[in-house]
Design an enzyme around this catalytic site. Structure first.
Site, PDB file in Angstrom:
ATOM      1  N   LYS A 110      38.579  17.406  28.744  1.00 26.89           N
ATOM      2  CA  LYS A 110      38.520  17.533  27.284  1.00 26.89           C
ATOM      3  C   LYS A 110      39.838  17.143  26.628  1.00 26.89           C
ATOM      4  O   LYS A 110      39.849  16.584  25.537  1.00 26.89           O
ATOM      5  CB  LYS A 110      38.132  18.965  26.880  1.00 26.89           C
ATOM      6  CG  LYS A 110      36.670  19.262  27.116  1.00 26.89           C
ATOM      7  CD  LYS A 110      36.203  20.425  26.246  1.00 26.89           C
ATOM      8  CE  LYS A 110      34.698  20.632  26.400  1.00 26.89           C
ATOM      9  NZ  LYS A 110      34.227  21.814  25.695  1.00 26.89           N
ATOM     10  N   LYS A 192      24.192  12.918  32.530  1.00 26.17           N
ATOM     11  CA  LYS A 192      23.505  14.189  32.274  1.00 26.17           C
ATOM     12  C   LYS A 192      22.758  14.144  30.950  1.00 26.17           C
ATOM     13  O   LYS A 192      23.242  13.547  29.990  1.00 26.17           O
ATOM     14  CB  LYS A 192      24.549  15.316  32.191  1.00 26.17           C
ATOM     15  CG  LYS A 192      24.428  16.358  33.290  1.00 26.17           C
ATOM     16  CD  LYS A 192      25.561  17.345  33.209  1.00 26.17           C
ATOM     17  CE  LYS A 192      25.068  18.724  32.822  1.00 26.17           C
ATOM     18  NZ  LYS A 192      26.096  19.758  33.005  1.00 26.17           N
ATOM     19  N   LYS A 195      23.152  16.916  24.515  1.00 25.31           N
ATOM     20  CA  LYS A 195      22.892  16.951  23.071  1.00 25.31           C
ATOM     21  C   LYS A 195      23.815  15.996  22.332  1.00 25.31           C
ATOM     22  O   LYS A 195      23.571  15.673  21.177  1.00 25.31           O
ATOM     23  CB  LYS A 195      23.036  18.371  22.536  1.00 25.31           C
ATOM     24  CG  LYS A 195      24.391  18.992  22.767  1.00 25.31           C
ATOM     25  CD  LYS A 195      24.311  20.500  22.629  1.00 25.31           C
ATOM     26  CE  LYS A 195      25.328  21.144  23.562  1.00 25.31           C
ATOM     27  NZ  LYS A 195      24.856  22.301  24.258  1.00 25.31           N
TER      28      LYS A 195
END
Ligand code: TRP
Length: 329
Positions: A110, A192, A195
Site C-alpha cells: 500500500k 482477484k 470491488k
C-alpha cells in the site's frame, strides 16, 4: 471457542467476499461465540470521505445480516463504538516493534515507493488489528490468505506482552478458508475479484439482479477447450479453473465431482448451469439486503446493541492490560 473477525466497510460486497469470508463467518456461528465487526477505525489509514464511511458501515451491516449473520447468535458491531479497541491499540504500541511492522507485505504494497507520505495509521494498522482480536481473547480468527501475516503479528505481540508483563492474552489461531474459495475476476483468471476493478463485468455483486448475473457469466472470459474430467486438467487454464472453482464453492462439492459431470462439455453448457446456481444462491441475499439497506435506524440499532455486548466482553481484558502495565485508571 471464541471467534473474532473484522471486515473493512468499503462499499458493496461481491461474490468473492461472500464465498471467501462471509459464508465462513455464517457457518461458524453454530460452533462458538462469534464477534464480527465493521473495521471502521481501520479506514483512517487511507484517504476517505467521512460521510461515505458512515454510509458504507451501515450498508455493510445490511449486507452481513442479509448473508446470514444472526444478531441474536453473534455479536455484530462497528469497531469505533467500542472504544476499548483504540485504547488497547495504544497499549500494544509499546510492545509492537518497528521492525515487525516494516516487514508487513500489506504495508509495503500500500505504501509503495512513498512511505514517507503515508499516515502513521497505515503503518500501525496491524497493531489495531492485533488489539481487535486480543481484546476478546479470540481463539480462532477467520481471515483470507492475505491477512495471515497480520495474524502472525498479533501472536508475536501477544507473546511478547505476556512475556514482558505477565499472562494477559490468548494466542489466536487463523482460520484460512480452502484455496477453492479464492474467487478471481471474471475478466482475468489471475486477478482477484475486487470491488476496485474498473470493470463491473469482472465481478458479481451481491446486489446484481438475475439478468445481470446471467449476462456477466455469459460474457466471462474462457478458452476454447472443453472442460477436463479431472481437476489436474485445469492447470494453466486460469479462467476455466476460476469458473469451476466458483461452481464447486457454490454447490459445496469438490472440483473433481463437478468435472465428473461437466467434463468433455464446452462452456456453452457449463455457463448456464453456473449462472443458475449463482442466481439461486444470491437471490434471497439480495432480497434481504434491499429490504434492509435503507433502514438506517434499524441498522444503527443493531450496531448499538452489538457494541453494548462487545464492551462487556472487552472490559476484563482491557482492565488486565492496564494493570499489567502499571497504569491506574
Ligand atoms: N484487515 C482485515 C482485512 O482487511 C480486516 C480486519 C480488521 C480484521 N481487524 C481484523 C480481520 C481483525 C480479522 C481480525 O480483511
Amino acid at each position: 471457542m471464541r471467534v473474532v473477525s473484522g471486515i473493512q466497510p468499503t462499499g458493496n460486497l461481491h461474490l468473492g467476499n461472500y464465498l471467501g469470508a462471509i459464508r465462513n463467518w455464517v457457518s461458524m456461528q453454530d460452533e462458538g461465540e462469534c464477534l464480527y465487526f465493521l473495521a471502521d477505525l481501520h479506514a483512517l489509514s487511507m484517504p476517505y470521505e467521512p460521510a461515505e464511511l458512515t454510509a458504507n458501515t451501515r450498508e455493510m451491516t445490511a449486507a452481513l445480516v442479509a448473508c446470514g449473520i444472526d444478531t441474536d447468535k453473534s455479536i455484530l458491531f462497528n469497531q469505533a463504538r467500542v472504544t476499548a479497541h483504540a485504547e488497547l491499540q495504544w497499549l500494544l504500541n509499546g510492545t509492537a516493534r518497528m521492525g515487525w511492522l516494516n516487514r508487513m507485505t500489506q504495508w509495503k504494497d500500500k505504501a509503495g515507493k512513498n512511505r514517507e507520505g503515508q499516515s502513521v495509521a497505515l503503518f500501525s494498522y496491524p497493531v489495531l488489528q492485533a488489539a481487535d482480536v486480543l481484546l476478546y481473547q479470540a481463539t480462532h480468527v477467520p481471515v483470507g490468505e492475505d491477512q495471515k501475516q497480520h495474524l502472525e503479528l498479533a501472536r508475536d505481540i501477544a507473546q511478547k506482552f505476556n512475556n514482558d508483563f505477565g499472562d494477559v492474552f490468548t494466542l489466536p489461531d487463523p482460520i484460512i478458508p480452502p484455496a477453492a474459495a479464492r474467487i478471481m475476476s471474471l475478466r482475468d483468471g489471475n486477478a482477484k475479484m475486487s470491488k476496485s476493478d474498473a470493470s463491473d463485468m469482472s465481478r458479481i455483486n451481491l446486489v446484481d439482479d438475475p439478468d445481470t448475473i446471467v449476462n456477466k457469466v455469459k460474457k466471462a472470459k474462457t478458452d476454447p477447450e472443453p472442460l477436463p474430467s479431472e481437476a489436474a486438467g485445469l492447470d494453466g487454464r486460469a479462467e476455466a479453473k476460476n469458473l469451476v472453482g466458483i461452481y464447486s464453492a457454490l454447490s459445496n462439492e469438490s472440483v473433481d465431482s463437478v468435472l465428473a459431470r461437466f467434463g468433455g462439455q464446452g462452456f456453452g453448457a457449463f455457463k448456464p448451469a453456473l449462472a443458475e446456481l449463482m442466481v439461486e444462491t444470491l437471490k434471497p441475499i439480495s432480497e434481504r439486503f434491499n429490504a434492509l439497506r435503507r433502514d438506517a435506524a434499524a441498522l444503527d440499532a443493531i450496531l448499538v446493541k452489538g457494541a453494548e455486548r462487545a464492551r462487556v466482553l472487552a472490559a476484563p481484558t482491557l482492565a488486565r492490560a492496564y494493570s499489567a502495565l502499571g497504569l491506574s485508571r
